[in-house]
Design a protein around this motif. Sequence first.
Motif, PDB file in Angstrom:
ATOM      1  N   ARG A   1       0.812  -1.206   0.000  1.00 29.35           N
ATOM      2  CA  ARG A   1       0.000   0.000   0.000  1.00 29.35           C
ATOM      3  C   ARG A   1       0.857   1.272   0.000  1.00 29.35           C
ATOM      4  N   ARG A   2       2.134   1.178   0.341  1.00 23.38           N
ATOM      5  CA  ARG A   2       3.021   2.330   0.161  1.00 23.38           C
ATOM      6  C   ARG A   2       3.065   2.771  -1.302  1.00 23.38           C
ATOM      7  N   PHE A   3       2.816   1.827  -2.210  1.00 19.22           N
ATOM      8  CA  PHE A   3       2.922   2.113  -3.633  1.00 19.22           C
ATOM      9  C   PHE A   3       1.624   2.669  -4.209  1.00 19.22           C
ATOM     10  N   TYR A   4       0.573   2.761  -3.399  1.00 17.90           N
ATOM     11  CA  TYR A   4      -0.653   3.396  -3.874  1.00 17.90           C
ATOM     12  C   TYR A   4      -0.360   4.840  -4.262  1.00 17.90           C
ATOM     13  N   GLU A   5      -0.937   5.271  -5.373  1.00 22.33           N
ATOM     14  CA  GLU A   5      -0.696   6.643  -5.835  1.00 22.33           C
ATOM     15  C   GLU A   5      -1.067   7.685  -4.788  1.00 22.33           C
ATOM     16  N   PRO A   6      -2.201   7.568  -4.075  1.00 19.26           N
ATOM     17  CA  PRO A   6      -2.519   8.569  -3.048  1.00 19.26           C
ATOM     18  C   PRO A   6      -1.500   8.611  -1.908  1.00 19.26           C
ATOM     19  N   VAL A   7      -0.930   7.454  -1.551  1.00 14.81           N
ATOM     20  CA  VAL A   7       0.086   7.426  -0.497  1.00 14.81           C
ATOM     21  C   VAL A   7       1.370   8.073  -0.990  1.00 14.81           C
ATOM     22  N   GLN A   8       1.756   7.767  -2.212  1.00 10.80           N
ATOM     23  CA  GLN A   8       2.942   8.398  -2.789  1.00 10.80           C
ATOM     24  C   GLN A   8       2.754   9.924  -2.895  1.00 10.80           C
ATOM     25  N   ARG A   9       1.540  10.331  -3.213  1.00  3.57           N
ATOM     26  CA  ARG A   9       1.222  11.769  -3.292  1.00  3.57           C
ATOM     27  C   ARG A   9       1.398  12.432  -1.930  1.00  3.57           C
ATOM     28  N   MET A  10       0.948  11.771  -0.879  1.00  2.88           N
ATOM     29  CA  MET A  10       1.125  12.299   0.477  1.00  2.88           C
ATOM     30  C   MET A  10       2.604  12.421   0.821  1.00  2.88           C
ATOM     31  N   LYS A  11       3.372  11.386   0.505  1.00  5.30           N
ATOM     32  CA  LYS A  11       4.799  11.390   0.817  1.00  5.30           C
ATOM     33  C   LYS A  11       5.515  12.536   0.118  1.00  5.30           C
ATOM     34  N   ARG A  12       5.198  12.747  -1.157  1.00  9.84           N
ATOM     35  CA  ARG A  12       5.844  13.849  -1.891  1.00  9.84           C
ATOM     36  C   ARG A  12       5.494  15.201  -1.280  1.00  9.84           C
ATOM     37  N   ALA A  13       4.233  15.371  -0.890  1.00  8.72           N
ATOM     38  CA  ALA A  13       3.811  16.649  -0.308  1.00  8.72           C
ATOM     39  C   ALA A  13       4.514  16.897   1.021  1.00  8.72           C
ATOM     40  N   ILE A  14       4.617  15.868   1.848  1.00  9.76           N
ATOM     41  CA  ILE A  14       5.264  16.017   3.151  1.00  9.76           C
ATOM     42  C   ILE A  14       6.744  16.296   2.970  1.00  9.76           C
ATOM     43  N   ASP A  15       7.399  15.560   2.077  1.00  7.91           N
ATOM     44  CA  ASP A  15       8.832  15.776   1.838  1.00  7.91           C
ATOM     45  C   ASP A  15       9.107  17.160   1.283  1.00  7.91           C
ATOM     46  N   ALA A  16       8.142  17.711   0.536  1.00  5.73           N
ATOM     47  CA  ALA A  16       8.303  19.052  -0.033  1.00  5.73           C
ATOM     48  C   ALA A  16       7.955  20.151   0.958  1.00  5.73           C
ATOM     49  N   GLY A  17       7.553  19.787   2.180  1.00  7.07           N
ATOM     50  CA  GLY A  17       7.222  20.780   3.195  1.00  7.07           C
ATOM     51  C   GLY A  17       5.880  21.441   3.010  1.00  7.07           C
ATOM     52  N   LYS A  18       4.986  20.825   2.249  1.00 10.62           N
ATOM     53  CA  LYS A  18       3.715  21.481   1.926  1.00 10.62           C
ATOM     54  C   LYS A  18       2.741  21.544   3.091  1.00 10.62           C
ATOM     55  N   ILE A  19       2.965  20.748   4.148  1.00 15.88           N
ATOM     56  CA  ILE A  19       2.092  20.837   5.324  1.00 15.88           C
ATOM     57  C   ILE A  19       2.888  21.276   6.562  1.00 15.88           C
ATOM     58  N   GLY A  20       4.102  21.784   6.340  1.00 20.27           N
ATOM     59  CA  GLY A  20       4.993  22.028   7.460  1.00 20.27           C
ATOM     60  C   GLY A  20       5.543  20.692   7.933  1.00 20.27           C
ATOM     61  N   ALA A  21       5.907  20.606   9.177  1.00 18.39           N
ATOM     62  CA  ALA A  21       6.344  19.320   9.722  1.00 18.39           C
ATOM     63  C   ALA A  21       5.134  18.464  10.048  1.00 18.39           C
ATOM     64  N   PRO A  22       5.200  17.153   9.818  1.00 18.77           N
ATOM     65  CA  PRO A  22       4.076  16.295  10.198  1.00 18.77           C
ATOM     66  C   PRO A  22       3.912  16.305  11.713  1.00 18.77           C
ATOM     67  N   ALA A  23       2.702  16.665  12.177  1.00 21.12           N
ATOM     68  CA  ALA A  23       2.495  16.892  13.613  1.00 21.12           C
ATOM     69  C   ALA A  23       1.462  15.959  14.238  1.00 21.12           C
ATOM     70  N   LEU A  24       0.506  15.499  13.450  1.00 20.33           N
ATOM     71  CA  LEU A  24      -0.545  14.623  13.963  1.00 20.33           C
ATOM     72  C   LEU A  24      -0.847  13.568  12.915  1.00 20.33           C
ATOM     73  N   GLY A  25      -0.654  12.309  13.285  1.00 20.53           N
ATOM     74  CA  GLY A  25      -0.929  11.205  12.370  1.00 20.53           C
ATOM     75  C   GLY A  25      -2.059  10.347  12.905  1.00 20.53           C
ATOM     76  N   VAL A  26      -3.026  10.031  12.054  1.00 20.75           N
ATOM     77  CA  VAL A  26      -4.211   9.289  12.476  1.00 20.75           C
ATOM     78  C   VAL A  26      -4.424   8.101  11.543  1.00 20.75           C
ATOM     79  N   PHE A  27      -4.536   6.922  12.125  1.00 24.75           N
ATOM     80  CA  PHE A  27      -4.886   5.704  11.387  1.00 24.75           C
ATOM     81  C   PHE A  27      -6.180   5.170  11.971  1.00 24.75           C
ATOM     82  N   ILE A  28      -7.193   5.060  11.118  1.00 24.57           N
ATOM     83  CA  ILE A  28      -8.494   4.521  11.524  1.00 24.57           C
ATOM     84  C   ILE A  28      -8.872   3.392  10.575  1.00 24.57           C
ATOM     85  N   GLN A  29      -9.173   2.239  11.134  1.00 27.62           N
ATOM     86  CA  GLN A  29      -9.658   1.110  10.344  1.00 27.62           C
ATOM     87  C   GLN A  29     -10.925   0.552  10.987  1.00 27.62           C
TER      88      GLN A  29
END
Length: 365
Positions: free
Chosen positions: A124-152
Motif C-alpha cells: 500500500r506504500r505504492f498506492y498513488e494517493p500514499v505516494q502523493r502524500m509522501k511527496r507533499a510532506i517531503d516538499a514541506g507542503k504541510i509544514g512538519a508532520p504533527a498529527l498522524g491518524v490511522f483509523i480502520q
Amino acid sequence: MPPLRVALIGCGKVAGIHAAALKTIPEAEFVAACDVSPDRAGAFAEKYGVRPFTDLGSMLRDARPDAVIIGTPHPLHAEAAIRAAEAGAHVLVEKPLAASLADCDAMLAAARQSGVTLGTISQRRFYEPVQRMKRAIDAGKIGAPALGVFIQYSWRDAAYYLSDPWRGKWDTEGGGVLVNQSPHQLDILLWLMGPAAEVTGYWANLNHPTVEVDDTAVASIRFRNGGVGSVITSLAQKPGIYTKVHIHGTSGASVGVETDRGATFIAGVSAIAEPPLTDLWTVPGEEGLLTAFRAEDRERFASVNATVHYHALQIRDFVLAVREGRPPLVTGEAGRAVVELFSAIYQSSRERRAVTLPVPIEGAR
C-alpha cells in the motif's frame, strides 16, 4: 543481466498474488515453490509452471533461487528467512516481518551476516494517493508532520477464521487485527510521521468469541519528531466501513488517503473492489485539486488489476534493489519498526502503562 531467480515459500492464499505478480516482472524468473503439504505444493507449482518442493533445504539447494518470498504463517517467517539468508538468497517477507521482535532481530542479523537484502511486503506504500502524500510532506507542503491518524473499521466473519487452522490463535498467528490487518497502515503512519517514541494502547476482542486474539485495538503515540498520533483499528464493524491514514502538519494543512473502502480484502479470497483515494487535501493553494486527484485515482484503478498490480510494483522494486545494490523502498528495518509498534501496544495494554520505545525484546502481547 539475467533475471533474478525467485522462489516462493508457502503456497497458501497470498502466494497466488505473489505468483501472478512475478509473472509480470521481466527482471524476475519464478522458478520454484515450497510448502509442507505435497498436494498444495504440487498443485500450485503445476498451475504456475515451476518446480514443487516440500523441503526448504532441498529447494534452496536444487532450485538455487537468488531470492525468496515468504508467505507462511507469521510465527514461521523467521526460520525460513534465516535459512534462506544463510543459503545466500535475498529475502522478501509478507507482512508482518515476524510475530516478535526477537524473530525480527534474528532475521536482520542473518541478512547482515550473509550480505543479502531483507525486505517486507507493504504494497500500500505504492498506492498513488500514499505516494502523493509522501511527496507533499517531503516538499514541506504541510509544514512538519504533527498529527498522524490511522483509523480502520473493517470486518472478518467466523468463516475467515475457520479458513486456515492458524488463524485467530496467539501461538500460530501471533496476534489479531494489530498483527494481520494493520501492518500496512502502521507502516504508512511511521513512513510519513517518522519513528515512534512512546505508546499507550489497549486491545480487546469485542465480537469474535470463538478466537483468542484481538479484533480491536486503540493507541496514542508520541513520535520522535515531537508529533503525536492515534490508532483505532478494528475488525468488529459489520459490514466494514473504511480504512484511512491522515497526516496533519504544523502549517495547519492536511493530507490523507482512504486505503480501503468497506472491509479490507482477503488475499486469495476477495479482490480489491474500490480504489484507494486521496480523501483529504488542504495544502494551501491546492485545495481545489482534491477532485482531480480522486478522478486520477479512480482512472488508475480502472486500468489495473489492483489486487496484483501493487504487489508487482513492490516485488519489482525489491528485485531492482538487489540488482542495483540499493535498499528496497520497504526494508527489513521498516518491517521491524511495525512489529515494535504493535508489540508496544500489546505491552502497554498488558501492563496498563505507557511504553517507551525501543521495546525490550521480551515485550509481547
